[in-house]
Design an enzyme around this catalytic site. Sequence first.
Site, PDB file in Angstrom:
ATOM      1  N   LYS C  57      63.180 -40.347   5.057  1.00  0.00           N
ATOM      2  CA  LYS C  57      64.005 -40.354   6.278  1.00  0.00           C
ATOM      3  C   LYS C  57      65.481 -40.518   5.927  1.00  0.00           C
ATOM      4  O   LYS C  57      65.827 -41.278   5.031  1.00  0.00           O
ATOM      5  CB  LYS C  57      63.548 -41.536   7.135  1.00  0.00           C
ATOM      6  CG  LYS C  57      64.376 -41.780   8.393  1.00  0.00           C
ATOM      7  CD  LYS C  57      63.907 -40.955   9.548  1.00  0.00           C
ATOM      8  CE  LYS C  57      64.957 -40.857  10.643  1.00  0.00           C
ATOM      9  NZ  LYS C  57      64.780 -39.637  11.452  1.00  0.00           N
ATOM     10  N   GLY C  84      67.834 -39.479  16.793  1.00  0.00           N
ATOM     11  CA  GLY C  84      69.211 -39.924  16.610  1.00  0.00           C
ATOM     12  C   GLY C  84      69.366 -40.652  15.292  1.00  0.00           C
ATOM     13  O   GLY C  84      70.212 -41.529  15.131  1.00  0.00           O
ATOM     14  N   CYS C 141      73.835 -33.936  11.100  1.00  0.00           N
ATOM     15  CA  CYS C 141      74.150 -35.107  11.920  1.00  0.00           C
ATOM     16  C   CYS C 141      75.441 -34.838  12.703  1.00  0.00           C
ATOM     17  O   CYS C 141      76.377 -34.254  12.169  1.00  0.00           O
ATOM     18  CB  CYS C 141      74.395 -36.347  11.067  1.00  0.00           C
ATOM     19  SG  CYS C 141      73.380 -36.491   9.598  1.00  0.00           S
TER      20      CYS C 141
HETATM   21  C1  LIG Z   1      60.642 -36.814  14.135  1.00  0.00           C
HETATM   22  C2  LIG Z   1      61.521 -36.025  13.218  1.00  0.00           C
HETATM   23  C3  LIG Z   1      62.549 -36.646  12.530  1.00  0.00           C
HETATM   24  C4  LIG Z   1      63.368 -35.946  11.664  1.00  0.00           C
HETATM   25  N1  LIG Z   1      64.350 -36.587  10.980  1.00  0.00           N
HETATM   26  C5  LIG Z   1      65.090 -35.916  10.050  1.00  0.00           C
HETATM   27  C6  LIG Z   1      66.043 -36.582   9.230  1.00  0.00           C
HETATM   28  O1  LIG Z   1      66.213 -37.788   9.305  1.00  0.00           O
HETATM   29  N2  LIG Z   1      66.763 -35.851   8.344  1.00  0.00           N
HETATM   30  C7  LIG Z   1      66.586 -34.504   8.222  1.00  0.00           C
HETATM   31  O2  LIG Z   1      67.260 -33.885   7.389  1.00  0.00           O
HETATM   32  N3  LIG Z   1      65.679 -33.840   8.972  1.00  0.00           N
HETATM   33  C8  LIG Z   1      64.930 -34.521   9.880  1.00  0.00           C
HETATM   34  N4  LIG Z   1      63.975 -33.842  10.626  1.00  0.00           N
HETATM   35  C9  LIG Z   1      63.792 -32.387  10.443  1.00  0.00           C
HETATM   36  C10 LIG Z   1      62.617 -32.078   9.528  1.00  0.00           C
HETATM   37  O3  LIG Z   1      62.808 -32.631   8.254  1.00  0.00           O
HETATM   38  C11 LIG Z   1      62.398 -30.556   9.415  1.00  0.00           C
HETATM   39  O4  LIG Z   1      63.567 -29.977   8.881  1.00  0.00           O
HETATM   40  C12 LIG Z   1      62.097 -29.911  10.742  1.00  0.00           C
HETATM   41  O5  LIG Z   1      61.258 -30.748  11.491  1.00  0.00           O
HETATM   42  C13 LIG Z   1      61.446 -28.520  10.611  1.00  0.00           C
HETATM   43  O6  LIG Z   1      60.236 -28.599   9.916  1.00  0.00           O
HETATM   44  P1  LIG Z   1      58.791 -28.661  10.676  1.00  0.00           P
HETATM   45  O7  LIG Z   1      58.744 -27.472  11.596  1.00  0.00           O
HETATM   46  O8  LIG Z   1      57.777 -28.596   9.579  1.00  0.00           O
HETATM   47  O9  LIG Z   1      58.767 -29.936  11.424  1.00  0.00           O
HETATM   48  C14 LIG Z   1      63.156 -34.549  11.505  1.00  0.00           C
HETATM   49  C15 LIG Z   1      62.115 -33.920  12.191  1.00  0.00           C
HETATM   50  C16 LIG Z   1      61.301 -34.638  13.031  1.00  0.00           C
HETATM   51  C17 LIG Z   1      60.167 -33.913  13.753  1.00  0.00           C
END
Ligand SMILES: Cc1cc2nc3c(=O)[nH]c(=O)nc-3n(C[C@H](O)[C@H](O)[C@H](O)COP(=O)(O)O)c2cc1C
Lengths: 280, 280, 315, 315
Positions: C57, C84, C141
């Site tokens: 994270k 956030g 961000c």
């Molecule tokens: C609940 C949640 C929290 C996320 N937090 C971050 C984060 O802290 N930093 C980041 O670079 N991406 C964050 N992402 C994005 C994911 O790492 C990823 O890039 C995005 O969800 C697309 O991949 P997926 O379709 O497999 O979920 C978050 C995604 C989700 C669903």
Amino acid sequence: MATFTPTADVVAEAVQAGYFPPRHTVEITDVTQLAPGVVRLAFHDPYIAAHAKPAQFVNLYTKDPMRLMPRPFGVSEIDGDEVSVIFAVVGEGTAEFARYQAGDTVDVLGPLGNPFKTKNPAHYLLVAGGLGVPPLVRAAQHLAADERSRTTAVVGYRDVRFADDVFARYADRTVSIDNAHGNVVTLLDRLEADGGLTVDGGLTVDGLETVILSCGPLPMMKAVAEWAAKRSLACQLSMEQRMGCGFGTCVLCTVDTVDGRLKVCADGPVFTREQLGWGE
Amino acid sequence: MATFTPTADVVAEAVQAGYFPPRHTVEITDVTQLAPGVVRLAFHDPYIAAHAKPAQFVNLYTKDPMRLMPRPFGVSEIDGDEVSVIFAVVGEGTAEFARYQAGDTVDVLGPLGNPFKTKNPAHYLLVAGGLGVPPLVRAAQHLAADERSRTTAVVGYRDVRFADDVFARYADRTVSIDNAHGNVVTLLDRLEADGGLTVDGGLTVDGLETVILSCGPLPMMKAVAEWAAKRSLACQLSMEQRMGCGFGTCVLCTVDTVDGRLKVCADGPVFTREQLGWGE
Amino acid sequence: MSEAKHINLYEDHEWKHPTIVAGVPWKNPVGTASGTFQYAAVRWFYDVSQLGAVCTKGASPVPWEGNPSPRTAEGPGSNLNAVGLQNPGIDHYLATDLPQLKEAGAMVIANVAGHSDDEYAEVVAKLADSPADMLEINVSCPNVSHGGMSVGTDPVALGKLITRLRAMTDKPMIVKLTPNVTDITVPARAAVEAGADALSMINTLLGMRIDIRTGEPVIAHVTGGVSGPAVLPVGLAAVYRVRTALPEVPIIGIGGIDTGEKALEYLYAGANAVEVGAAALFDPVAPLRVARELDDLLDERPELAAKLAAGRTWR
Amino acid sequence: MSEAKHINLYEDHEWKHPTIVAGVPWKNPVGTASGTFQYAAVRWFYDVSQLGAVCTKGASPVPWEGNPSPRTAEGPGSNLNAVGLQNPGIDHYLATDLPQLKEAGAMVIANVAGHSDDEYAEVVAKLADSPADMLEINVSCPNVSHGGMSVGTDPVALGKLITRLRAMTDKPMIVKLTPNVTDITVPARAAVEAGADALSMINTLLGMRIDIRTGEPVIAHVTGGVSGPAVLPVGLAAVYRVRTALPEVPIIGIGGIDTGEKALEYLYAGANAVEVGAAALFDPVAPLRVARELDDLLDERPELAAKLAAGRTWR
Ligand SMILES: Cc1cc2nc3c(=O)[nH]c(=O)nc-3n(C[C@H](O)[C@H](O)[C@H](O)COP(=O)(O)O)c2cc1C
Ligand SMILES: Cc1cc2nc3c(=O)[nH]c(=O)nc-3n(C[C@H](O)[C@H](O)[C@H](O)COP(=O)(O)OP(=O)(O)OC[C@H]3O[C@@H](n4cnc5c(N)ncnc54)[C@H](O)[C@@H]3O)c2cc1C
Ligand SMILES: Cc1cc2nc3c(=O)[nH]c(=O)nc-3n(C[C@H](O)[C@H](O)[C@H](O)COP(=O)(O)OP(=O)(O)OC[C@H]3O[C@@H](n4cnc5c(N)ncnc54)[C@H](O)[C@@H]3O)c2cc1C
Ligand SMILES: Cc1cc2nc3c(=O)[nH]c(=O)nc-3n(C[C@H](O)[C@H](O)[C@H](O)COP(=O)(O)O)c2cc1C
Ligand code: FES
Ligand code: FES
């Protein structure tokens, strides 16, 4: 959720009044594996059964809401109110259909597309390759009812000969080959050389001109078109293309023709070799 | 498609070896409508049955691949290897579950979250509102096995009193009200004024301190926490929040506490009124 | 959850098809995506050392409290999130998550968050001497140095930020791109020119849902990031286009992966590896399952497997 | 398809909840989306005069042959298309589709395509005196005047184009925005400042799929536009954000609508009306079904219905 998807009653009523049926749900009457990965699926549909001509197709829709696009299949046989298709399991949609059982339901739209032209009496040489078989089975079935025409089915399979018996039921003559022994064009050549292409030995039967109706993989159809062109035979080819709608609304299914890019679903799927500019 | 989703065998084996079971498929043993739009669903799950404590919940997953997110439900009763939940049909997911029948399957993960703390002998005043009922039924069931504690269930329903009989089976005393007649807090006030809140008339029973365990709509729980604070009673509240995972990995389910934003799924769902800063 | 060891349903597998990302060997091409993995939450379910990598994270210089709840909504085939970037801060990360993960044998990618260039720099400075194997800079961000827009949408600002961070550490540095831009190859190029060792993509798409019972947005923050199966085609196009524009840069493909087949599509699109995000919320073992499925699919594709093992890609 | 009249499953319905878009009354808030409706193909299925509006396929000055096939692929909950705007040209449109649709009683939005500003102008000039009720300018076409990028991604170019087209006709002019931009409120504002009477959004998202049997893109054009249920959250966020930035402009919401509920979400997000796209490929009667569902849902929401009927919106 409020929904106005037409119910079976409404569809039946509309159809009876002569309207074209919208997408609707039908009952599956049979699912049989014809060969490994090749499945025959039949369903009850009076409208499609009454109207589907050779090379017309139906859209089947999966039950998986992630897979929304239509799966088009050529109608292969009609028996009373029962319509059947034959398909190869190639992806998740066909895998789902293959899991169905008699008594299950499936959503369908059709019949779609334009048929082979078979009104004129002729010797129809049905040249099918692989999953190009279904529309030609329907052609054989359709032509069996026509006293004036003759039919010869020349079929190329990958390995198992899964449709010889059904062709034999309808066609005047059925010859087939599988991949281990060659392809339809080598078979056509061999039969012609042996004088065994038709019951009469040559390219005409009972004085009827030969007209080729063909469906199969693209390279095969091109070769068949060339084979036909060399012999100046009329040749109608049923094409495949990835489709968005299947009924002419999206222009996602085009094929290049001498008249530009035409829709396989609404302008085809049948095109002549001249339209495709093949074998010239 | 190759898949390595654990099979029932593998899950059973892992569970027997003392591991926490991953998401897995269970058989549904009962689906009963308790009131219009309120359904009891039971399934066979030895691990969850052996481990689920009051206020712990399970994630159920729909079969619709468009609806991937977990649907969390408090465990409401355990009977041998059978686990039951009670839910209101509020959206498409719960509508799907309500259509299930005994013999169908559902995917489940759990038990999740932290239970009410019920180790200390006390008079547990179970204050439930609406679909806050399930965890308190489980609390009543759990405490019924504890000789040292007493329980009073005070329940507020919207219209139909769908859980009085099951509370009555476990709690020492059950009182309820429906929307037409008031809410749980008016009921608590009335009972207190009448001296009818507990079998002993006051706030203690057999000399045991009263501890409130509560679950229900947010405004109700806030009012209950205030009611408890005025009387300096310990009060544990089981919270709800929209969840992404249910097991602590996504931080999507927070609630504001005096210690900052905590996860309802992994830090809760049970929080004290002091943690929530309610009634101060 | 009661204390228990993880199940290790998969522990005896010998990985057949490794990959290399920016010089770092991964035992298989599948990692977790940032924000969808917490060691404390998933250690019950499998042995994290079995993954190609674990991306943690986003960590910020100080604890962030994130957005108010509700933070999530469901889309068709997707999840919306508006965390956030709540996180307990880099010091907590260095004291707990990171050592725990290294102890458990994981290959760790530390994801970095900041609301200004200085904040990013503060986190990278602390990670420079840490046992993290790779850094992933999340440039999505909202950034106060850039009027609240994310630095990932402005190639000039992005180049400046990455140049600064690059000088601070030798650790392989991945820049994670947002798809919410007109042309993703532009920030991709800016990041690589500023010294990024690798790129990962995509972060979430901007989306929202409304509750028709109230007429109001489901998520308190109104909009959230869309992820999950629905975004697969968008992620694939991003990887393919960046691969075409930048033939040499290592790429980690992200977005909508929940099966080995979908991971394989990313490898064919030109990725060196993938990360599994939302799928891990709906099934905790998803990343490991995807890795296992992919390992078998690569058996039938020796040419692709050989390229990956050599640190090259299909395209 | 054999010759037959349309079914008119719905013909006896009295629409209860009209809307007004840029001064033009619609009998209900549901239209078809451009490129997913052909009169010749759907007239069997329903009476097109029953829709709020019918938006036709993009027309260009001369016939366009579009992209080679395959042109489509399936995504999770979506469709990808790379038609490349094949169409028989504006003269054909004026001679066939448009008169047929007007004859059938439809409210027609003529969608305009061009590869350069001059081409757009040529089409608008021909539509100026036509019976089309509204014009929708599709600014997502690759544009040679702008180095192949669509004019919809460049607010300055967009403003210039719309200013020019605006001066050519009094017909209500809708500008259809692409979601493939960093901040959709920027082109939205540019279009409105240049004189657009209304905005419609979203067009398709850029995406692709790969066939893992071959390792190659499914679509010959490689990438295509993603539409269908999967894009719903992205479309909603676009409408909501533009509504917030531009409280007065009429907005037509598009993207992922296949039920009355989803149409309703768009109305709550701030749209005056909606268009149904990909859903009409999978079920020809979808637009009319959505209209019927929405008409009933609005019964329970008199406040929203009254606003729409007065040409105002929820937000
Ligand atoms: C609940 C949640 C929290 C996320 N937090 C971050 C984060 O802290 N930093 C980041 O670079 N991406 C964050 N992402 C994005 C994911 O790492 C990823 O890039 C995005 O969800 C697309 O991949 P997926 O379709 O497999 O979920 C978050 C995604 C989700 C669903
Ligand atoms: C007019 C026509 C008639 C056809 N008749 C037959 C038939 O009688 N028997 C038979 O076995 N097959 C036939 N096909 C091919 C058949 O439609 C596909 O094999 C089937 O759609 C694959 O679905 P899937 O979900 O298993 O594959 P997936 O690859 O999972 O499907 C993904 C998408 O691609 C499309 N697609 C994949 N392969 C093809 C293809 N070869 N042609 C068109 N679309 C494709 C699917 O329809 C779907 O939209 C026909 C195709 C057309 C166009
Ligand atoms: C810890 C916990 C315990 C719960 N216990 C119960 C219970 O015992 N009985 C009961 O009836 N309900 C309970 N709920 C609420 C229940 O989870 C939701 O009503 C249910 O998820 C709605 O699903 P749906 O698909 O019908 O609704 P939809 O609105 O279609 O769901 C869409 C999404 O929103 C989520 N969601 C919608 N409403 C809620 C809600 N109120 N709380 C959390 N997520 C929501 C869904 O999980 C899903 O992800 C509990 C919630 C939590 C967090
Ligand atoms: C096959 C197809 C063709 C399209 N052609 C056009 C077009 O010519 N002009 C246009 O402005 N949009 C076109 N679109 C975009 C749609 O009008 C709509 O904006 C988009 O599909 C999103 O809506 P949906 O999710 O309901 O499909 C097309 C979409 C599809 C699927
Ligand atoms: S598939 Fe839509 S026009 Fe042919
Ligand atoms: S729902 Fe994921 S942390 Fe609570």
